[in-house]
Design a protein around this motif. Structure first.
Motif, short mmCIF file in Angstrom:
data_model
loop_
_atom_site.label_atom_id
_atom_site.label_comp_id
_atom_site.label_asym_id
_atom_site.label_seq_id
_atom_site.Cartn_x
_atom_site.Cartn_y
_atom_site.Cartn_z
N THR A 1 0.86 -1.18 0.00
CA THR A 1 0.00 0.00 0.00
C THR A 1 0.89 1.23 0.00
N LEU B 1 1.00 5.58 -0.57
CA LEU B 1 0.27 6.84 -0.62
C LEU B 1 1.05 7.80 -1.50
N SER C 1 -4.31 6.62 -2.84
CA SER C 1 -3.84 5.30 -2.38
C SER C 1 -3.60 4.41 -3.59
#
Length: 170
Positions: free
Chosen positions: A93, A95, A109
């Motif tokens: 993940t 950002l 995201s």
């Protein structure tokens, strides 16, 4: 008789030295200094041609221990960049924090699903991982699209793995 003993000792010592040299030569494997592979990103325009992203870009990830880590800090006018991939997580993940001049930051995201493939090089080397990208999902605040260009992530970063297309700011 004495010269035969000398000759046999000499041959015996040479055999020992030869054996030590062979064993020593086999254990000196060239292990990679850094066994973490990188995923290469390329910024593209609406026609699919590489372009530069003029705004500021920072990329943050969440570590397995729960802390955040900055992977790419405040890049401006970038056309391509490389980021490390986690070795064993099934999905990374990220950002993507973008900021235009005089505007507030915008956060997207990006979730990269992958298969982790352990790579054994030698008993002397640490285990490394290659990856197969299976899916990429993202929010659509500033990122318009992400295309998987090359699924296999290994030591070769000559070809971009992911192609990023950002929305233009009005």
């Amino acid at each position: 008789m004495r010269s035969g003993t000398y000759l046999s000792r000499l041959i015996s010592r040479m055999m020992i030295l030869l054996s030590v040299g062979i064993i020593g030569g086999c254990s000196s494997i060239d292990c990679p200094v850094q066994n973490i592979v990188n995923c290469k990103y390329s910024v593209i325009d609406s026609e699919g041609q590489q372009t530069k992203f003029a705004d500021t870009l920072t990329i943050v990830t969440r570590r397995s221990n729960g802390t955040d880590s900055i992977l790419f800090n405040r890049g401006v006018n970038i056309a391509e960049f490389s980021l490390p991939i986690s070795q064993t997580l099934p999905e990374d993940t990220l950002l993507f924090i973008t900021q235009s001049e005089g505007a507030l930051p915008v956060i997207d995201s990006v979730l990269i699903a992958k298969t982790n493939l352990p790579q054994f090089e030698s008993v002397d080397c640490q285990l490394s991982y290659f990856h197969q990208i299976t899916d990429v999902r993202h929010t659509y605040h500033r990122i318009d699209s992400i295309v998987i260009n090359k699924r296999a992530v290994n030591y070769d970063t000559s070809t971009p793995h992911l192609l990023l297309h950002f929305k233009s700011v009005p």
